[in-house]
Write a protein that holds these residues in place. Structure first.
Motif, PDB file in Angstrom:
ATOM      1  N   PHE A 184      38.820  -1.282 -15.174  1.00 14.21           N
ATOM      2  CA  PHE A 184      40.102  -1.498 -15.854  1.00 14.21           C
ATOM      3  C   PHE A 184      41.271  -1.067 -14.961  1.00 14.21           C
ATOM      4  CE2 PHE A 184      43.525   0.428 -18.358  1.00 14.21           C
ATOM      5  CZ  PHE A 184      43.962  -0.678 -19.070  1.00 14.21           C
ATOM      6  N   LEU A 185      41.142   0.102 -14.314  1.00 12.92           N
ATOM      7  CA  LEU A 185      42.227   0.588 -13.457  1.00 12.92           C
ATOM      8  C   LEU A 185      42.418  -0.318 -12.251  1.00 12.92           C
ATOM      9  CD1 LEU A 185      41.608   4.452 -13.536  1.00 12.92           C
ATOM     10  CD2 LEU A 185      43.360   3.145 -14.752  1.00 12.92           C
ATOM     11  N   ARG A 186      41.315  -0.846 -11.724  1.00 10.96           N
ATOM     12  CA  ARG A 186      41.436  -1.764 -10.589  1.00 10.96           C
ATOM     13  C   ARG A 186      42.209  -3.016 -10.983  1.00 10.96           C
ATOM     14  NH1 ARG A 186      39.102  -6.152  -8.675  1.00 10.96           N
ATOM     15  NH2 ARG A 186      37.631  -6.257 -10.396  1.00 10.96           N
ATOM     16  N   ARG A 187      41.836  -3.582 -12.122  1.00 12.73           N
ATOM     17  CA  ARG A 187      42.552  -4.783 -12.573  1.00 12.73           C
ATOM     18  C   ARG A 187      44.008  -4.455 -12.921  1.00 12.73           C
ATOM     19  NH1 ARG A 187      38.044  -7.650 -16.556  1.00 12.73           N
ATOM     20  NH2 ARG A 187      36.486  -8.072 -14.910  1.00 12.73           N
ATOM     21  N   LEU A 188      44.195  -3.281 -13.515  1.00 12.44           N
ATOM     22  CA  LEU A 188      45.565  -2.877 -13.845  1.00 12.44           C
ATOM     23  C   LEU A 188      46.402  -2.715 -12.571  1.00 12.44           C
ATOM     24  CD1 LEU A 188      47.474  -1.962 -16.168  1.00 12.44           C
ATOM     25  CD2 LEU A 188      46.751   0.385 -15.673  1.00 12.44           C
ATOM     26  N   ALA A 189      45.798  -2.098 -11.532  1.00 14.41           N
ATOM     27  CA  ALA A 189      46.517  -1.914 -10.269  1.00 14.41           C
ATOM     28  C   ALA A 189      46.846  -3.258  -9.628  1.00 14.41           C
ATOM     29  CB  ALA A 189      45.677  -1.062  -9.317  1.00 14.41           C
ATOM     30  N   GLU A 190      45.883  -4.209  -9.673  1.00 13.31           N
ATOM     31  CA  GLU A 190      46.157  -5.523  -9.102  1.00 13.31           C
ATOM     32  C   GLU A 190      47.292  -6.220  -9.844  1.00 13.31           C
ATOM     33  OE1 GLU A 190      42.450  -7.500  -9.354  1.00 13.31           O
ATOM     34  OE2 GLU A 190      41.569  -6.514  -7.590  1.00 13.31           O
ATOM     35  N   GLY A 191      47.239  -6.120 -11.194  1.00 14.76           N
ATOM     36  CA  GLY A 191      48.297  -6.744 -11.988  1.00 14.76           C
ATOM     37  C   GLY A 191      49.654  -6.126 -11.716  1.00 14.76           C
ATOM     38  N   TYR A 192      49.693  -4.795 -11.638  1.00  9.03           N
ATOM     39  CA  TYR A 192      50.973  -4.137 -11.410  1.00  9.03           C
ATOM     40  C   TYR A 192      51.455  -4.297  -9.970  1.00  9.03           C
ATOM     41  CZ  TYR A 192      52.067  -1.992 -15.841  1.00  9.03           C
ATOM     42  OH  TYR A 192      52.451  -1.792 -17.131  1.00  9.03           O
ATOM     43  N   LEU A 193      50.512  -4.451  -9.036  1.00 13.02           N
ATOM     44  CA  LEU A 193      50.943  -4.735  -7.663  1.00 13.02           C
ATOM     45  C   LEU A 193      51.653  -6.081  -7.604  1.00 13.02           C
ATOM     46  CD1 LEU A 193      51.020  -4.055  -4.668  1.00 13.02           C
ATOM     47  CD2 LEU A 193      48.743  -5.100  -4.441  1.00 13.02           C
ATOM     48  N   PHE A 194      51.065  -7.077  -8.297  1.00 16.63           N
ATOM     49  CA  PHE A 194      51.716  -8.376  -8.353  1.00 16.63           C
ATOM     50  C   PHE A 194      53.070  -8.280  -9.054  1.00 16.63           C
ATOM     51  CE2 PHE A 194      52.520 -12.308 -10.770  1.00 16.63           C
ATOM     52  CZ  PHE A 194      52.646 -13.195  -9.725  1.00 16.63           C
ATOM     53  N   MET A 195      53.088  -7.558 -10.184  1.00 14.35           N
ATOM     54  CA  MET A 195      54.356  -7.375 -10.901  1.00 14.35           C
ATOM     55  C   MET A 195      55.365  -6.609 -10.058  1.00 14.35           C
ATOM     56  SD  MET A 195      53.133  -6.518 -14.789  1.00 14.35           S
ATOM     57  CE  MET A 195      54.829  -6.209 -15.243  1.00 14.35           C
ATOM     58  N   PHE A 196      54.882  -5.653  -9.269  1.00 15.26           N
ATOM     59  CA  PHE A 196      55.779  -4.851  -8.441  1.00 15.26           C
ATOM     60  C   PHE A 196      56.442  -5.719  -7.373  1.00 15.26           C
ATOM     61  CE2 PHE A 196      56.561  -1.849  -4.906  1.00 15.26           C
ATOM     62  CZ  PHE A 196      57.374  -0.948  -5.576  1.00 15.26           C
ATOM     63  N   LEU A 197      55.642  -6.595  -6.753  1.00 14.14           N
ATOM     64  CA  LEU A 197      56.218  -7.500  -5.750  1.00 14.14           C
ATOM     65  C   LEU A 197      57.219  -8.456  -6.377  1.00 14.14           C
ATOM     66  CD1 LEU A 197      53.004  -8.316  -3.668  1.00 14.14           C
ATOM     67  CD2 LEU A 197      54.833  -6.702  -3.102  1.00 14.14           C
ATOM     68  N   VAL A 198      56.861  -8.967  -7.562  1.00  7.68           N
ATOM     69  CA  VAL A 198      57.801  -9.846  -8.265  1.00  7.68           C
ATOM     70  C   VAL A 198      59.060  -9.070  -8.643  1.00  7.68           C
ATOM     71  CG1 VAL A 198      58.155 -11.217 -10.354  1.00  7.68           C
ATOM     72  CG2 VAL A 198      55.986 -11.358  -9.115  1.00  7.68           C
ATOM     73  N   ALA A 199      58.863  -7.811  -9.077  1.00 13.07           N
ATOM     74  CA  ALA A 199      60.011  -6.994  -9.482  1.00 13.07           C
ATOM     75  C   ALA A 199      60.942  -6.724  -8.312  1.00 13.07           C
ATOM     76  CB  ALA A 199      59.521  -5.672 -10.078  1.00 13.07           C
ATOM     77  N   ILE A 200      60.376  -6.542  -7.106  1.00 11.22           N
ATOM     78  CA  ILE A 200      61.228  -6.320  -5.931  1.00 11.22           C
ATOM     79  C   ILE A 200      62.137  -7.525  -5.704  1.00 11.22           C
ATOM     80  CG2 ILE A 200      61.209  -6.090  -3.416  1.00 11.22           C
ATOM     81  CD1 ILE A 200      58.745  -4.367  -3.664  1.00 11.22           C
ATOM     82  N   GLY A 201      61.522  -8.717  -5.761  1.00 11.74           N
ATOM     83  CA  GLY A 201      62.329  -9.931  -5.570  1.00 11.74           C
ATOM     84  C   GLY A 201      63.381 -10.097  -6.656  1.00 11.74           C
ATOM     85  N   LEU A 202      62.955  -9.919  -7.928  1.00 13.89           N
ATOM     86  CA  LEU A 202      63.911 -10.060  -9.028  1.00 13.89           C
ATOM     87  C   LEU A 202      64.999  -8.997  -8.964  1.00 13.89           C
ATOM     88  CD1 LEU A 202      61.541 -10.903 -12.023  1.00 13.89           C
ATOM     89  CD2 LEU A 202      63.079 -12.448 -10.809  1.00 13.89           C
TER      90      LEU A 202
END
Length: 486
Positions: A184-202
């Motif tokens: 669960f933490l691995r998938r959560l980290a992958e999801g938040y890493l993607f969200m984090f990159l998107v958040a940087i751009g936004l």
């Protein structure tokens, strides 16, 4: 770097990034905490279910035995048919039975007590068991790094009276739950890493969008000057707050231009009034002796006087001298009012400076140049005026010096040419230093104080500068710096 030194766009950008990062960390921490709580509840519920099942089987064994159901007979009852071993093997959990005083009487891995480990229950545990609703008590223990749950409950006889205490030790095997948590933490980290990159751009786009209008206003405000016409700000589709700010700035610009126009008009009028007073004062000075000379000539004129021609010449010379003074006054004001020439030419500065010095007959004036040729773009006539005015000023400053010396130097200083006029005169006092380049300021009994003001105006109009250093009683150095030709 201090936070209050960061730009608004940078603050917004980092605030949004930190918000996303903080949310991801908080959710991760809460998820781990939730998993741990669920794992603990799972183990406890499983242990209690096993406890209920084992109590039911023990009740069945007691109901089928022929032994008197007493506490001291329990080892014999469970040994007779090896029921305690069977129950322990079926449920895969060690079983221990204590008497009501907490003394071990039988356990699944040995029918009778043969060692001293876990031979009694602590008094605190007995009290907790007796006072707990439902007569159940669960303790968490750790042996050699392995986590256990130890449960305690009563075994009742057929009259539902407490007969003994049943203890079960359950190993908390979190391997499966840990695997689920890691996944669960691995998938959560992958999801938040993607969200984090998107958040940087936004965050970058939003911060630029939010502060774009503010930067436009800021840049325009930096360019605001009192001495020139300022541009109004026009922004397409601004927010309400930005609209109010732009309107306030534009209104300020309108008021500023109105005030600047009034101020400039007032300054011009005041300058002309002061100039008129100065011109009138300077002209009155030669007019008075001229009037007195004419009146004296009028009263004392005698055609029969044998020295009449000599007296006429004296009167005429006096009048001519005063007329020359008035002409000099008029020329000085004319030169000061005349703007420096905008057209420049390529000059050999040492040559022109040497040419300007040729009009002076003072033997104590010396000239030095680092190079015979230093090329700059300047107006020849204006450069001669600058040098002659500075040298005249130096000559007047050394009038009361016993051994006057004036040195004019031309030097090449990186991308500029410097002209130095050095004298050993009386110097400039600290009180007069701030006023030295102001029009009409002079420390002499004669003159109008326009020479140095004219020098400053000419030099600065061509991207140059004029400065000075002075020590009272020692001398003064004026430095003119001009850009070299490209």
């Amino acid at each position: 770097m201090k936070l209050n030194k960061l730009s608004l766009r940078t603050r917004i950008f980092f605030s949004m990034i930190l918000l996303i990062l903080g949310a991801s960390i908080l959710i991760g921490v809460l998820s781990v905490h939730q998993y741990k709580e669920e794992a603990e509840e799972y183990h406890t519920d499983r242990l209690l279910r096993k406890q209920d099942q084992i109590r039911a089987e023990i009740a069945y064994v007691l109901s089928a035995t022929t032994w008197p159901i007493e506490t001291y007979n329990l080892p014999f009852i469970f040994k007779a048919n090896e029921d305690i071993y069977r129950i322990s093997n079926v449920h895969k959990i060690p079983i221990k039975i204590y008497d009501l005083q907490g003394n071990l009487i039988v356990k699944s891995d040995d029918g009778f007590v043969k060692d001293t480990s876990d031979t009694f229950i602590a008094n605190e545990t007995l009290e907790n068991l007796a006072n707990t609703p439902g007569k159940r008590w669960v303790e968490h223990t750790s042996i050699d790094g392995v986590q256990y749950q130890q449960s305690y409950t009563y075994i009742n006889d057929n009259q539902f009276k407490p007969l003994a205490i049943l203890s079960l030790r359950y190993v908390e095997n979190d391997e499966f739950i840990t695997r689920e948590l890691d996944e669960f933490l691995r998938r959560l980290a992958e999801g938040y890493l993607f969200m984090f990159l998107v958040a940087i751009g936004l965050s970058y786009i939003l911060s630029r969008y939010i502060t774009k209008s503010l930067k436009t206003i800021s840049d325009q405000m930096v360019k605001t000057r009192l001495d020139k016409r300022n541009q109004r700000i026009n922004i397409n589709d601004p927010s309400e707050e930005i609209t109010n700010l732009v309107e306030a700035y534009n209104n300020m610009i309108d008021e500023l231009e109105t005030s600047a126009a009034k101020l400039a008009q007032g300054e011009r009028e005041q300058a002309w009034r002061e100039m008129a007073k100065q011109v009138a004062h300077e002209i009155k000075n030669p007019l008075t002796p001229m009037r007195l000379t004419v009146q004296s000539f009028q009263h004392r004129f005698d055609p029969a006087d044998p020295d009449i021609r000599k007296k006429v010449n004296e009167y005429s010379n006096t009048l001519i001298q005063q007329i020359d003074v008035m002409s000099a006054i008029a020329e000085t004001f004319s030169n000061f009012a005349k703007m420096p020439a905008q057209q420049t030419e390529t000059l050999n500065v040492p040559y022109v400076v040497k040419l300007a010095l040729d009009i002076f007959n003072e033997q104590f004036i010396t000239f030095y140049t680092e190079k015979e040729e230093i090329i700059a773009k300047f107006d020849r006539t204006q450069l001669i005026r600058v040098v002659t005015n500075l040298v005249k000023n130096a000559i007047q400053a050394t009038q009361d010096v016993e051994n006057p010396q004036i040195r004019v130097e031309v030097k090449n200083d990186k991308e500029r040419v410097c002209i130095l006029v050095i004298d050993n005169g009386m110097g400039i006092s600290d009180e007069n230093a701030p006023l030295i380049f102001q029009p009409k300021f002079t420390t002499k009994t004669s003159g109008m104080g326009l020479g140095l003001a004219m020098v400053k105006s000419i030099v600065e109009s061509c991207d140059g500068s004029v400065t000075f250093t002075s020590r009272t009683g020692t001398g003064t150095v004026f430095k003119v710096s001009l850009p070299l030709a490209d």
